[in-house]
Design an enzyme around this catalytic site. Structure first.
Site, PDB file in Angstrom:
ATOM      1  N   LYS A 247     -18.456   5.624   3.289  1.00  0.00           N
ATOM      2  CA  LYS A 247     -18.112   6.593   4.321  1.00  0.00           C
ATOM      3  C   LYS A 247     -16.765   7.244   4.049  1.00  0.00           C
ATOM      4  O   LYS A 247     -16.402   8.228   4.680  1.00  0.00           O
ATOM      5  CB  LYS A 247     -18.044   5.885   5.696  1.00  0.00           C
ATOM      6  CG  LYS A 247     -19.271   5.110   6.041  1.00  0.00           C
ATOM      7  CD  LYS A 247     -18.983   4.185   7.256  1.00  0.00           C
ATOM      8  CE  LYS A 247     -20.010   3.064   7.292  1.00  0.00           C
ATOM      9  NZ  LYS A 247     -19.606   1.965   8.163  1.00  0.00           N
TER      10      LYS A 247
ATOM     11  N   PHE B 184      -2.123  -0.342  -0.448  1.00  0.00           N
ATOM     12  CA  PHE B 184      -3.375  -0.151   0.273  1.00  0.00           C
ATOM     13  C   PHE B 184      -3.189   0.926   1.328  1.00  0.00           C
ATOM     14  O   PHE B 184      -2.337   0.812   2.212  1.00  0.00           O
ATOM     15  CB  PHE B 184      -3.857  -1.454   0.909  1.00  0.00           C
ATOM     16  CG  PHE B 184      -5.303  -1.383   1.281  1.00  0.00           C
ATOM     17  CD1 PHE B 184      -6.296  -1.643   0.342  1.00  0.00           C
ATOM     18  CD2 PHE B 184      -5.685  -1.006   2.565  1.00  0.00           C
ATOM     19  CE1 PHE B 184      -7.641  -1.548   0.673  1.00  0.00           C
ATOM     20  CE2 PHE B 184      -7.028  -0.902   2.902  1.00  0.00           C
ATOM     21  CZ  PHE B 184      -8.004  -1.173   1.957  1.00  0.00           C
TER      22      PHE B 184
ATOM     23  N   LYS C 270      -5.569   5.486  -8.068  1.00  0.00           N
ATOM     24  CA  LYS C 270      -4.603   4.395  -8.271  1.00  0.00           C
ATOM     25  C   LYS C 270      -4.760   3.893  -9.695  1.00  0.00           C
ATOM     26  O   LYS C 270      -5.393   2.863  -9.927  1.00  0.00           O
ATOM     27  CB  LYS C 270      -4.950   3.228  -7.327  1.00  0.00           C
ATOM     28  CG  LYS C 270      -4.220   3.171  -6.026  1.00  0.00           C
ATOM     29  CD  LYS C 270      -4.435   1.789  -5.405  1.00  0.00           C
ATOM     30  CE  LYS C 270      -4.902   1.886  -3.985  1.00  0.00           C
ATOM     31  NZ  LYS C 270      -5.181   0.570  -3.373  1.00  0.00           N
TER      32      LYS C 270
ATOM     33  N   GLU D 176     -15.371  11.328  -4.027  1.00  0.00           N
ATOM     34  CA  GLU D 176     -14.927   9.982  -3.650  1.00  0.00           C
ATOM     35  C   GLU D 176     -13.592  10.057  -2.911  1.00  0.00           C
ATOM     36  O   GLU D 176     -12.852  11.037  -3.048  1.00  0.00           O
ATOM     37  CB  GLU D 176     -14.743   9.125  -4.910  1.00  0.00           C
ATOM     38  CG  GLU D 176     -15.669   7.939  -5.036  1.00  0.00           C
ATOM     39  CD  GLU D 176     -15.600   6.877  -3.946  1.00  0.00           C
ATOM     40  OE1 GLU D 176     -15.238   7.163  -2.792  1.00  0.00           O
ATOM     41  OE2 GLU D 176     -15.940   5.733  -4.260  1.00  0.00           O
ATOM     42  N   ASP D 177     -13.309   9.019  -2.140  1.00  0.00           N
ATOM     43  CA  ASP D 177     -12.010   8.962  -1.477  1.00  0.00           C
ATOM     44  C   ASP D 177     -10.923   8.477  -2.433  1.00  0.00           C
ATOM     45  O   ASP D 177      -9.858   9.059  -2.528  1.00  0.00           O
ATOM     46  CB  ASP D 177     -12.064   8.082  -0.214  1.00  0.00           C
ATOM     47  CG  ASP D 177     -12.679   6.703  -0.462  1.00  0.00           C
ATOM     48  OD1 ASP D 177     -13.097   6.406  -1.602  1.00  0.00           O
ATOM     49  OD2 ASP D 177     -12.749   5.920   0.502  1.00  0.00           O
TER      50      ASP D 177
ATOM     51  N   ARG E 124      -9.952   5.127   9.966  1.00  0.00           N
ATOM     52  CA  ARG E 124     -10.505   6.297   9.269  1.00  0.00           C
ATOM     53  C   ARG E 124     -10.102   7.602   9.936  1.00  0.00           C
ATOM     54  O   ARG E 124     -10.026   8.642   9.301  1.00  0.00           O
ATOM     55  CB  ARG E 124     -12.041   6.218   9.235  1.00  0.00           C
ATOM     56  CG  ARG E 124     -12.617   5.110   8.390  1.00  0.00           C
ATOM     57  CD  ARG E 124     -14.111   5.348   8.183  1.00  0.00           C
ATOM     58  NE  ARG E 124     -14.827   4.155   7.744  1.00  0.00           N
ATOM     59  CZ  ARG E 124     -14.908   3.747   6.479  1.00  0.00           C
ATOM     60  NH1 ARG E 124     -14.307   4.439   5.535  1.00  0.00           N
ATOM     61  NH2 ARG E 124     -15.585   2.669   6.155  1.00  0.00           N
TER      62      ARG E 124
ATOM     63  N   ASP F  35     -10.048   3.090  -7.639  1.00  0.00           N
ATOM     64  CA  ASP F  35      -9.157   1.939  -7.696  1.00  0.00           C
ATOM     65  C   ASP F  35      -9.404   1.221  -9.034  1.00  0.00           C
ATOM     66  O   ASP F  35      -8.850   1.618 -10.049  1.00  0.00           O
ATOM     67  CB  ASP F  35      -9.489   1.067  -6.477  1.00  0.00           C
ATOM     68  CG  ASP F  35      -8.495  -0.047  -6.244  1.00  0.00           C
ATOM     69  OD1 ASP F  35      -7.335   0.089  -6.634  1.00  0.00           O
ATOM     70  OD2 ASP F  35      -8.889  -1.081  -5.661  1.00  0.00           O
TER      71      ASP F  35
HETATM   72  P1  IMP Z   1     -13.218   0.606  -7.095  1.00  0.00           P
HETATM   73  O1  IMP Z   1     -14.603   0.231  -7.490  1.00  0.00           O
HETATM   74  O2  IMP Z   1     -12.266  -0.559  -7.214  1.00  0.00           O
HETATM   75  O3  IMP Z   1     -12.694   1.818  -7.800  1.00  0.00           O
HETATM   76  O4  IMP Z   1     -13.311   0.822  -5.557  1.00  0.00           O
HETATM   77  C1  IMP Z   1     -13.150   2.011  -4.921  1.00  0.00           C
HETATM   78  C2  IMP Z   1     -13.413   1.786  -3.458  1.00  0.00           C
HETATM   79  O5  IMP Z   1     -12.591   0.730  -2.939  1.00  0.00           O
HETATM   80  C3  IMP Z   1     -13.060   3.013  -2.674  1.00  0.00           C
HETATM   81  O6  IMP Z   1     -14.172   3.868  -2.539  1.00  0.00           O
HETATM   82  C4  IMP Z   1     -12.620   2.425  -1.356  1.00  0.00           C
HETATM   83  O7  IMP Z   1     -13.722   2.235  -0.513  1.00  0.00           O
HETATM   84  C5  IMP Z   1     -12.044   1.083  -1.703  1.00  0.00           C
HETATM   85  N1  IMP Z   1     -10.576   1.129  -1.809  1.00  0.00           N
HETATM   86  C6  IMP Z   1      -9.828   0.939  -2.911  1.00  0.00           C
HETATM   87  N2  IMP Z   1      -8.516   1.063  -2.658  1.00  0.00           N
HETATM   88  C7  IMP Z   1      -8.422   1.357  -1.338  1.00  0.00           C
HETATM   89  C8  IMP Z   1      -7.299   1.620  -0.461  1.00  0.00           C
HETATM   90  O8  IMP Z   1      -6.111   1.609  -0.813  1.00  0.00           O
HETATM   91  N3  IMP Z   1      -7.623   1.881   0.837  1.00  0.00           N
HETATM   92  C9  IMP Z   1      -8.901   1.910   1.292  1.00  0.00           C
HETATM   93  N4  IMP Z   1      -9.961   1.688   0.508  1.00  0.00           N
HETATM   94  C10 IMP Z   1      -9.728   1.397  -0.802  1.00  0.00           C
HETATM   95 MG    MG Z   2     -15.331   4.165  -0.654  1.00  0.00          MG
END
Ligand code: IMP
Ligand code: MG
Length: 180
Positions: free
Chosen positions: A42, A151, A130, A98-99, A164, A102
């Site tokens: 979301k 975070f 990040k 994507e938001d 959100r 990470d």
């Molecule tokens: P990844 O697979 O580790 O790249 O995960 C990405 C997902 O982790 C994002 O779509 C977010 O839902 C969540 N996420 C990673 N870092 C944060 C943060 O700082 N705040 C909120 N959600 C995060």
């Molecule tokens: Mg996400």
């Protein structure tokens, strides 16, 4: 400011300017093509809603919801599809929205799934990146902001489904995580 927030990392005006800029660049890059923007639920909803209103070409939108296996908010790389796209992406120019990237595990998995469906192309647009936490390399084509390893919540991003609705991108107070 929300009492759980330590500080605002990116304010409204800075977000607005960036989203306008991204909308312009993406519109130019996809001019003359049929663009399908795929929002990842979301977290990307708020960003995507603003982004499409800053586009000056025809776009279609669709959504996918995915969830990492395991309970923690640490990605394992195994991703489960909770909601798939409504329509086929075959021969379509797909742009994933994507938001935040990470570890990169979620997007690298999604990219594989979508590429296997024979689209004209798949590219990635993320609001936040990040890079210090990256575990797998993902080709990010459009990025709003590179942020430090903190975070963040707000502008669609959550912690345990909260925050959100906050209009700015904020760093949460440490005690919010520590108290679980
Ligand atoms: P990844 O697979 O580790 O790249 O995960 C990405 C997902 O982790 C994002 O779509 C977010 O839902 C969540 N996420 C990673 N870092 C944060 C943060 O700082 N705040 C909120 N959600 C995060
Ligand atoms: Mg996400």
């Amino acid at each position: 400011m929300h009492p759980d927030v330590e500080k605002v990392l990116i304010d409204r005006m800075t977000i607005d300017e960036k989203v306008r800029e991204l909308g312009g660049i993406i519109s130019r890059d996809y001019a003359g093509k049929e663009l399908l923007m795929v929002g990842i639920l979301k977290g990307a909803v708020v960003f995507m809603a603003d982004l499409i209103r800053n586009m000056n070409i025809d776009v279609r939108i669709d959504f996918m919801a995915v969830s990492s296996y395991g309970a923690s908010n640490k990605s394992t790389g195994e991703v489960r599809i909770l909601k798939d796209l409504d329509k086929s992406v075959e021969q379509r120019h797909v742009l994933i929205i994507e938001d935040i990237v990470d570890t990169g595990l979620t997007l690298s998995y999604l990219l594989e799934i979508l590429k296997a469906r024979d689209p004209a192309g798949v590219h990635i647009c993320t609001l936040l990146d990040k890079p210090s936490r990256r575990e797998v390399n993902v080709p990010v084509d459009y990025n709003g902001f590179v942020i430090p390893d903190e975070f963040v919540v707000g502008y669609g991003l959550d912690y345990n489904e909260k925050y959100r609705h906050l209009p700015e991108i904020c760093v949460l107070k440490k005690e919010i995580y520590q108290s679980g």
